[in-house]
Design a protein around this motif. Sequence first.
Motif, PDB file in Angstrom:
ATOM      1  N   GLY A  78       0.815  -1.212   0.000  1.00 59.06           N
ATOM      2  CA  GLY A  78       0.000   0.000   0.000  1.00 59.06           C
ATOM      3  C   GLY A  78       0.844   1.254   0.000  1.00 59.06           C
ATOM      4  O   GLY A  78       0.320   2.359  -0.166  1.00 59.06           O
ATOM      5  N   GLN A  79       2.149   1.077   0.184  1.00 55.66           N
ATOM      6  CA  GLN A  79       3.037   2.241   0.080  1.00 55.66           C
ATOM      7  C   GLN A  79       3.510   2.346  -1.378  1.00 55.66           C
ATOM      8  O   GLN A  79       2.704   2.678  -2.244  1.00 55.66           O
ATOM      9  CB  GLN A  79       4.198   2.100   1.070  1.00 55.66           C
ATOM     10  CG  GLN A  79       3.755   2.176   2.530  1.00 55.66           C
ATOM     11  CD  GLN A  79       4.904   2.008   3.510  1.00 55.66           C
ATOM     12  OE1 GLN A  79       5.328   0.898   3.813  1.00 55.66           O
ATOM     13  NE2 GLN A  79       5.418   3.133   4.006  1.00 55.66           N
ATOM     14  N   THR A  80       4.758   2.092  -1.677  1.00 61.05           N
ATOM     15  CA  THR A  80       5.217   2.192  -3.070  1.00 61.05           C
ATOM     16  C   THR A  80       4.545   1.135  -3.940  1.00 61.05           C
ATOM     17  O   THR A  80       4.219   1.373  -5.101  1.00 61.05           O
ATOM     18  CB  THR A  80       6.746   2.039  -3.152  1.00 61.05           C
ATOM     19  OG1 THR A  80       7.355   3.013  -2.307  1.00 61.05           O
ATOM     20  CG2 THR A  80       7.228   2.235  -4.589  1.00 61.05           C
ATOM     21  N   ILE A  81       4.354  -0.028  -3.367  1.00 54.01           N
ATOM     22  CA  ILE A  81       3.705  -1.130  -4.123  1.00 54.01           C
ATOM     23  C   ILE A  81       2.371  -1.452  -3.471  1.00 54.01           C
ATOM     24  O   ILE A  81       2.287  -1.646  -2.250  1.00 54.01           O
ATOM     25  CB  ILE A  81       4.605  -2.394  -4.149  1.00 54.01           C
ATOM     26  CG1 ILE A  81       5.889  -2.130  -4.935  1.00 54.01           C
ATOM     27  CG2 ILE A  81       3.851  -3.541  -4.806  1.00 54.01           C
ATOM     28  CD1 ILE A  81       7.050  -1.724  -4.104  1.00 54.01           C
ATOM     29  N   VAL A  91      -3.815   0.560  -1.840  1.00 51.81           N
ATOM     30  CA  VAL A  91      -3.012   1.567  -2.537  1.00 51.81           C
ATOM     31  C   VAL A  91      -3.094   2.869  -1.741  1.00 51.81           C
ATOM     32  O   VAL A  91      -3.961   3.047  -0.891  1.00 51.81           O
ATOM     33  CB  VAL A  91      -3.506   1.802  -3.987  1.00 51.81           C
ATOM     34  CG1 VAL A  91      -3.374   0.556  -4.827  1.00 51.81           C
ATOM     35  CG2 VAL A  91      -4.924   2.335  -3.995  1.00 51.81           C
ATOM     36  N   SER A  92      -2.170   3.782  -2.065  1.00 46.91           N
ATOM     37  CA  SER A  92      -2.166   5.101  -1.429  1.00 46.91           C
ATOM     38  C   SER A  92      -1.652   6.113  -2.444  1.00 46.91           C
ATOM     39  O   SER A  92      -1.301   5.762  -3.573  1.00 46.91           O
ATOM     40  CB  SER A  92      -1.262   5.079  -0.187  1.00 46.91           C
ATOM     41  OG  SER A  92       0.083   4.854  -0.579  1.00 46.91           O
ATOM     42  N   ARG A  96       3.364   3.578  -6.556  1.00 48.67           N
ATOM     43  CA  ARG A  96       3.904   3.715  -7.911  1.00 48.67           C
ATOM     44  C   ARG A  96       3.721   2.439  -8.738  1.00 48.67           C
ATOM     45  O   ARG A  96       3.752   2.482  -9.963  1.00 48.67           O
ATOM     46  CB  ARG A  96       5.405   4.032  -7.844  1.00 48.67           C
ATOM     47  CG  ARG A  96       5.751   5.342  -7.151  1.00 48.67           C
ATOM     48  CD  ARG A  96       5.506   6.544  -8.054  1.00 48.67           C
ATOM     49  NE  ARG A  96       6.044   6.399  -9.408  1.00 48.67           N
ATOM     50  CZ  ARG A  96       7.340   6.485  -9.729  1.00 48.67           C
ATOM     51  NH1 ARG A  96       8.249   6.700  -8.778  1.00 48.67           N
ATOM     52  NH2 ARG A  96       7.732   6.366 -10.983  1.00 48.67           N
ATOM     53  N   ILE A  97       3.574   1.319  -8.068  1.00 50.97           N
ATOM     54  CA  ILE A  97       3.328   0.061  -8.777  1.00 50.97           C
ATOM     55  C   ILE A  97       2.026  -0.528  -8.233  1.00 50.97           C
ATOM     56  O   ILE A  97       1.919  -0.793  -7.027  1.00 50.97           O
ATOM     57  CB  ILE A  97       4.469  -0.955  -8.574  1.00 50.97           C
ATOM     58  CG1 ILE A  97       5.787  -0.415  -9.147  1.00 50.97           C
ATOM     59  CG2 ILE A  97       4.124  -2.299  -9.231  1.00 50.97           C
ATOM     60  CD1 ILE A  97       6.985  -1.304  -8.841  1.00 50.97           C
ATOM     61  N   GLU A  98       1.058  -0.681  -9.092  1.00 51.30           N
ATOM     62  CA  GLU A  98      -0.209  -1.300  -8.705  1.00 51.30           C
ATOM     63  C   GLU A  98      -0.335  -2.649  -9.408  1.00 51.30           C
ATOM     64  O   GLU A  98      -0.323  -2.716 -10.633  1.00 51.30           O
ATOM     65  CB  GLU A  98      -1.403  -0.418  -9.086  1.00 51.30           C
ATOM     66  CG  GLU A  98      -1.551   0.828  -8.258  1.00 51.30           C
ATOM     67  CD  GLU A  98      -2.866   1.550  -8.538  1.00 51.30           C
ATOM     68  OE1 GLU A  98      -3.797   0.902  -9.067  1.00 51.30           O
ATOM     69  OE2 GLU A  98      -2.946   2.760  -8.242  1.00 51.30           O
ATOM     70  N   VAL A  99      -0.421  -3.706  -8.619  1.00 56.39           N
ATOM     71  CA  VAL A  99      -0.670  -5.035  -9.173  1.00 56.39           C
ATOM     72  C   VAL A  99      -2.185  -5.233  -9.161  1.00 56.39           C
ATOM     73  O   VAL A  99      -2.814  -5.163  -8.097  1.00 56.39           O
ATOM     74  CB  VAL A  99       0.029  -6.128  -8.352  1.00 56.39           C
ATOM     75  CG1 VAL A  99      -0.084  -7.470  -9.063  1.00 56.39           C
ATOM     76  CG2 VAL A  99       1.497  -5.773  -8.113  1.00 56.39           C
TER      77      VAL A  99
END
Length: 827
Positions: A78-81, A91-92, A96-99
Amino acid sequence: MNPLPIESVLPELKEALQSNACAVLVAQPGAGKTTKVPLALLHEPWLEGQKILMLEPRRLAARAAARYMASQQNEQVGQTIGYRVKNDTRVSVQTRIEVITEGVLTRMLQNDPALEGVGAVIFDEFHERSLHADVGLALCRQSQTLLREDLRIVVMSATIEAEPVAAMLDDAPIIRSEGRVFPVETHYLDRPVDGRVEQAVVKTIQHALHIHDGSVLVFLPGAAEIHRVESALTAMKLGKEVVIAPLYGNLSQEAQDQALMACGPGQRKVVLATSIAESSLTVEGITVVIDSGLMRVSRFSPRTGMTRLTTVPVSQASADQRRGRAGRLGPGVCYRLWTEQEQRQLPPSSTPEIRDADLAPLALELAAWGVPDPAALVWLDPPPAAAYQQARELLVQLGALHDGGGLTPHGKRLAELGLHPRLAHMVLQAVPLELGAMACELAAMLSERDFMRAARDRDADVRTRIEALWSAARQERDIDFGLCRRIAAEAKALQQSLGIHPSGRERAEASGLLLAFAYPDRIAQRRSTGRFLLSNGRGAVLPELQALSNERYIACAELDDNGVESRIYLAAPVQEEELLDAFDALMSREQEVLWNRETQSVKAKHIIRLGALTLKEAPVQDPDPDVLLEALLAGIASESLDLLPWSRSARQLQMRVTFLYRFDEDWPDMSDSALLSTLGDWLGPHVYGIKSRAELQRLPLTGILEEMLSWEQRRLLEEWAPTHMQVPSGSRIPIDYSDSESPVLSVRLQEMFGLENTPRIAKGRVPLTLHLLSPAQRPVQVTKDLASFWRDAYFEVKKDLKGRYPKHYWPDDPMAAIPTNRAKPRT
């Protein structure tokens, strides 16, 4: 930690994406592409200020990949990924990367075709060729072409043929990683599995645990087989050191995590998995793979409009993926439960889902995208035309599309819900009836497998499931409680997203009407106990006697599409008044004049129909005489000419004329087939105004048939095809014309004494077939050559007849004898 194989090609991939908008990456299982590629691209100049979307085919793989990448960054998910899957988002603003799962990408594209803020879309495990992946790639490609030239698209796979994908992506560069796969010793069976595959699986698991170290990964086609193998292994009491862990999509997240994590000290694991474990996921500690060689896939039938799950052999590519799971950590072993000959017969790769899927969701997505014709997009495999046309017809029936293919306002709302169009339509129709909350529960329930599957043979009633969701006391029912809780949570999330609150009017009895909204083509009318006719014209059956078996109308949500009658697995009763009120726009109203086989008469009635179902009918007093005549003749044609009053003379006349027609086509063709095909010509004028079989019996059929002959033909008929033949004894014997090729004269042998040659008819062209009879009227000789009979066979026949009938006259010279119809001639 040793570097992963994918790391050696990451510079090549980065370089390719510097100058190309697309790339195809082929890397062997275990190379590390799922977790290394997104992180490697995160700081590329072309991505500055934007994010990466990575698509995974399954929720389990999406969560696992996001967690692993986050751990590599020493961060929480939920931070960078982060990840987005159905009813679960982590997510937040800093992500930067959303799976994401593939359906999520489609929603994002529909909401923002330009994908603002997204710099790259990665399609992972593309070899699985899910429908969502194909659609997502087609839409991304058009978005890139028309709106976002800077958008990068990366397609990653282990077993796909890269060249067609690269060609679709404008000849994108192909980067290959050979991977690091340890050798895997592969064992085949000597002979095919006899009986259920689970028995062979259990036996092989016992063998593997005894022979090999490490954990075992077992591939089975579905949850039912997993549970049967789990029960068999549990009963064997393998010991506390052996942990049995199921792994399939509908398990709780905790149970899935338990299957994926490493074993405790001194333990080993037997993971019982579906094809979910073929790729993306890393199951810790696996050294042995046992492959049943089977997988379960959905197959849609354009013929019936239904989807059914079917078990099929895996492809060679899938089998290789599965075997590779044993060689990730070191040398491994794979037991394939099929023979080497069967291996050679497996298809090279799996069939893309787009070829076998229900395309209604795709047709709605494309209409919402603004391209109702799929030819406007670039596809690896275009949607099959028949299935796509049927999908559009369903959407028109649901009111989602205009006849011309454009999206209606109702269709726009359906597309926004993210449900199957049938279920979205059901929910929206339910809201004004204050049944929206229950419709959400039904939608969530029908989107998952049946949580009462163990009871479905004796209870297909959806009302039972609704009441189970509402009830706190479920102990007495065959229920998958984990799945039941997840359905309830998904229903609640759907209710909240739509602003729906329980109205207090929900009742389980309304579930039939709600199912009818979703499945108007599967509204069913009872034909007999447990047997139904669907509104689409197909048959359906409830094999076991249950509460639904005698309902007059039901709406079916799930059938198996096997055989002449599909088995009903989920349904609920619906009332006729509800159908007449809710489906008026789909009703057809017509006057029907048809032959009624039961009453053997023409019946005229006003009919209200819903598809193939007749809901209401009322008699019509004075139907159009011409329509009445047409219905009567159609009834005669359907039942055969036996409806007509055939006397002996009428049938004999027909056969005599049929005989002559063989030699001269100027005679009318009076065969049954010809008479049936020309009923209107020869019979029509005589039956005008007649309605029933009883009235038909008063027809002078012989005279009607004679009207088909000219005056000259009537005169010649007696000469060329006489009804009787006078034989030497003086008797007039009837001629049998039932065989038009060989008319028969059946006559006692003694009556033919003195006649040298066979009598002939049809102007002497056809000899009669003589059945020469004994005094007991039994044939003793069949011949068309009487002279030959007298010369060659008579004396042998005479010996036999003289012994059996000594009081009868059996002369030595039949040609000089006196013919007689008595035992002996009169002196």
